[in-house]
Design an enzyme around this catalytic site. Structure first.
Site, PDB file in Angstrom:
ATOM      1  N   ASP B 351       3.523   5.809   1.351  1.00 47.32           N
ATOM      2  CA  ASP B 351       4.870   5.484   0.904  1.00 47.32           C
ATOM      3  C   ASP B 351       5.787   6.706   1.066  1.00 47.32           C
ATOM      4  OD1 ASP B 351       6.598   3.546  -0.606  1.00 47.32           O
ATOM      5  OD2 ASP B 351       6.651   5.212  -2.024  1.00 47.32           O
ATOM      6  N   GLU B 388       5.169   5.563   6.274  1.00 47.42           N
ATOM      7  CA  GLU B 388       6.523   5.042   6.131  1.00 47.42           C
ATOM      8  C   GLU B 388       7.395   6.261   6.392  1.00 47.42           C
ATOM      9  OE1 GLU B 388       9.128   2.410   2.977  1.00 47.42           O
ATOM     10  OE2 GLU B 388       8.005   4.090   2.193  1.00 47.42           O
TER      11      GLU B 388
END
Lengths: 103, 703
Positions: B351, B388
């Site tokens: 993330d 990401e």
């Protein structure tokens, strides 16, 4: 109620009869009974849980211990398990390698 | 007979417990013969105490200060004998200066969770309101690592062959319609493995399963007054501990076993497991947030701090983990190794991964040591690493995330241009071509497996909402619709939200098929959002992080009511698996590499070999040519029309064989897609009419 694990054997099967509360403090007694059962060389191990009044996660782990301790071709049957305990055994994925019968 | 070892014996007593000086590695609590070895790092602590609890008790049963001799470097370590492992909860009390300007926030009144805790108790059953008056909320526990994995081994599916399915452990089966014995749990997901197999995906990506607190969201739904939760879980408390509230057996402390049973059975079904991991920030927030663990143990090491001692906020959530500090690098590496070695997971999605290449002062590093270390680590060596590749501090690295030949990326540019093309925007076909060919402009040196292609993900609209809403509708989140992204590139097909208009609904269904069709023939790694295959809706909410209710849960009645879409999705996934030319490990170059008489990729318009790259163009056809697994010729022709009018396509000539229609989203079901072997030929062998806003997929073989 005090915990007991009693081993009896006959006609190719070893039976461990459990009674009382199986938790972290009493699991070693169960382990010992499993060791003794293995020593009999029986082709079938029956764990009779019908008189267990309580089982904690250490008790459930002792079942895993039994499966790993006993030769692969030895059938392990667990009898007299209550529905809630059976559910936990299944959810946690510990039911591999056992024949389980509920009470 | 095991020989008795002299180092198995206690050397002294502290507070009634037999202890000896421990071993500094590994950190955390480790079982050793007769006892437990505790080891915790703190650079600035002047004193450290081990705090022991009987499971569930509010107050500690004993506190054991580490004697001065039990400190090695900055590591406090002690072996304690004779503990009851099952009923033990523990934590640490660290004493030291409170001097925020220098980065120190020691608080000897706080009991701190072990950063390396293998289990955490305190949120054992999802949604049971906690007792906030307890002095120690998230309690470290010892885990027994005796799970029987049988002969489980990593699948090591080549990355380019993956079809990823992003899902949420609770949301996948929590809906009453799921029909599983333990809805919303690891066991519930395990019961749905047959559905995943039938769908055809071969990899699940689980939204965060590291222990978090679903109660750390203080907001309420303004419409209903209901308390909102932290449902997604991007706010980690325990990086080594699987979330107990996701386990049906969490109340027994058996969440680790239950999660392992899930991984084992997924592997048996040929499905890999990726974890969405959140190393960019922790649940401790900024200077106003709670002290849970890192903040009280070594604030200045674990967090990026401004010169004044405040928290840098590149994550948008209050703090930023100091990932490239050598100690924190070790922490991250140890954590990932733990999940691979102990839980057999196959890879990770990071993330806001751009934060992982920032230095301690927030500056992006040209050669970030953490990313390099993860890329070359022997235990992580064959796992999937997916970034990401952006953060909330403005760093956007899609296409140039430091990758060391190992890292893949969520291709945000794929998502954006696909959405714009699908809704009919001008000026998109040029970029569309690059994206469906595996984005060679972004990943030319890295191969298509570097590109994780997606149109929807947990963040943003579901596929159904993408074709049903022009704007987000996040009022239920309690922030006046201010949260969530605004650049959705969505189109509602004429009506905002649900409608009974059959034409609008037919167009929406076709648009969803168009999206799935293009995604599953694109070079790169396709990722589906769970439920999109059955038209799941969040009623226009594009940020359901706090919605633990039907807005987020997969409604399994959709499997019946959206059977047409689901069938289409299954067939498309099967098509991808059946055509290796769509998943080659190298980018197509427009060259006839395999000697089939046609280039590996070529572009076409209404007329073959004449693509229209003009800004007003809304039609593009891609032809992929090569050989299938058996070595015979294989051709796939994909015409993508986002124009509101149909067109008569002239088809490219094959070097032999004929075209057959695999899919045509403009055709009514069941003629929208065909079982392999039953594909009809076009009415004219070299012509096919493509309907408005449709995708046509043809296959040609040399039979």
């Amino acid at each position: 109620m005090a915990f007991t694990a009693t081993l009896s054997s006959g006609s190719g099967a070893a039976t461990i009869h459990l009674a009382g509360e199986l938790d972290a403090s009493t699991a070693p007694d169960f382990h010992e009974a499993i060791d003794d059962a293995v020593a009999t060389g029986a082709g079938r191990l029956v764990i009779d849980a019908s008189e267990l009044t309580y089982i904690a996660s250490a008790g459930l782990r002792a079942l895993v211990f039994a499966r790993q301790k006993v030769a692969e071709d030895v059938v392990i049957a667990i009898t007299g398990v209550t529905e809630p305990v059976l559910k936990v055994i299944r959810m946690a994925g510990l039911d591999h390698g056992f024949a389980i019968a509920t009470s | 007979m095991t020989a008795e070892r002299i180092d198995d014996f206690p050397t002294r007593q502290i507070a009634g417990y037999r202890v000896r000086r421990g071993r500094p590695f590994p950190h955390g609590a480790t079982l050793v013969p007769g006892g437990v070895n505790f080891s915790v790092f703190s650079d600035g602590a002047t004193a450290m105490t081990l705090v022991l609890f009987e499971r569930g008790a509010a107050e500690p049963m004993q506190e054991l200060p580490f004697p001065p001799g039990y400190r090695i470097g900055s590591v406090f370590t002690m072996t304690v004998f004779g503990l009851d492992l099952e009923s033990l909860e523990y934590g640490f009390r660290a004493d030291g200066p409170f001097d925020p300007v220098r980065g120190d926030r020691f608080d000897r009144n706080a009991i701190l969770a072990d950063p390396h805790a293998l289990l955490l108790s305190g949120r054992d059953t999802w949604g049971v309101p906690p007792d906030w008056s307890r002095p120690y909320q998230y309690r470290s526990m010892i885990a027994l690592e005796d799970f029987d994995w049988q002969d489980d081994a990593p699948l090591r599916t080549p990355t380019e062959d993956l079809v990823i399915y992003e899902t949420h452990v609770r949301g996948f089966t929590r809906h009453p319609s799921s029909g599983v014995p333990a809805p919303g749990t690891y066991a519930g997901l395990r019961a749905k493995i047959p559905y995943l197999r039938e769908l055809g995906i071969n990899c699940v990506e689980l939204m965060p399963i590291f222990e978090f607190d679903e109660f750390d969201n203080g907001r309420v739904n303004p419409g209903t007054g209901e308390r909102l939760h932290n449902y997604w879980g991007y706010n980690t408390i325990g990086f080594f501990a699987p979330k107990a509230g996701y386990a049906a057996t969490g109340a027994y402390g058996m969440q680790a076993d239950e999660f392992k049973a899930l991984v084992k059975d997924l592997h048996k079904a040929g499905i890999e497991v990726l974890l969405d991991v959140v190393f960019n920030h922790t649940a401790e927030g900024n200077e106003h947030g709670p002290t849970i663990s890192f903040k009280g143990l070594d604030n200045a090491t674990y967090y990026m701090l401004t010169p004044e001692g405040y928290y840098y906020n590149f994550s948008g959530t209050g703090n930023t983990v100091n990932c490239n500090h050598p100690v924190v690098r070790d922490f991250v590496l140890t954590c990932l190794r733990h999940w691979v070695a102990e839980y057999h997971v196959d890879g990770f999605r990071f993330d806001l991964a751009a934060i992982l290449d920032r230095g301690p002062d927030g500056t992006p590093l040209p050669n970030p040591p953490l990313l390099e270390q993860l890329a070359y680590d022997p235990i992580l060596r064959h796992t999937k690493l997916i970034a990401e590749a952006w953060d909330a501090g403005g760093l956007y690295q899609v296409g140039h995330f430091p990758n060391y030949g190992r890292w893949s990326e969520w291709n945000g540019k794929y998502r954006d241009v696909l959405r714009r093309f699908l809704k009919g925007d001008e000026g998109t076909v040029g970029e569309l071509a690059a994206r469906v060919a595996g984005s060679p402009d972004l990943y030319g040196g890295r191969g298509p497996a570097a590109s994780v292609n997606f149109i929807t993900a947990h963040d943003g609209f579901t596929l159904n909402d993408l074709v049903s809403y022009n704007d987000k509708h996040n009022e239920a989140n309690g922030e006046g619709n201010a949260d969530g992204a605004n650049d959705n590139n969505s189109w509602n097909c004429g009506v905002e939200g649900p409608t009974s208009d059959p034409e609008v609904n037919a167009l929406r269904l076709r648009q969803m098929k168009n999206a799935l069709a293009i995604l599953l023939v694109s070079q790169g790694v396709p990722m589906l959002l769970a439920g999109d295959e059955a038209g799941r809706t969040q009623l226009g909410n594009n940020n359901t992080y706090c919605q633990d209710n039907e807005l987020s849960w997969f409604d399994w009645t959709l499997v019946d009511t959206s059977a047409e879409l689901l069938r289409f999705a299954r067939q498309m996934i099967g098509f991808r698996h059946a055509h290796p030319i769509l998943r080659e490990a190298r980018h197509p170059l427009g060259v006839d590499f395999s000697g089939v008489g046609l280039p590996d990729v070529s572009w076409h318009g209404v007329r073959p070999w004449e693509p229209d790259w003009s800004p007003g163009s809304r039609l593009l056809a891609m032809m992929r040519c090569g050989r299938n697994a058996a070595g015979t010729k294989d051709h796939v022709y994909v015409a993508m029309n986002s124009h509101w009018e149909g067109h008569d396509l002239e088809l490219p000539e094959l070097s032999g064989g004929v075209w057959r229609i695999f899919a045509d989203t403009g055709a009514a079901a069941p003629y929208d897609i065909h079982e392999p072997g039953t594909e009809p030929m076009p009415g004219h062998p070299r012509r096919h009419h493509i309907a408005p806003r449709s995708v046509v997929i043809l296959t040609g073989s040399d039979d």
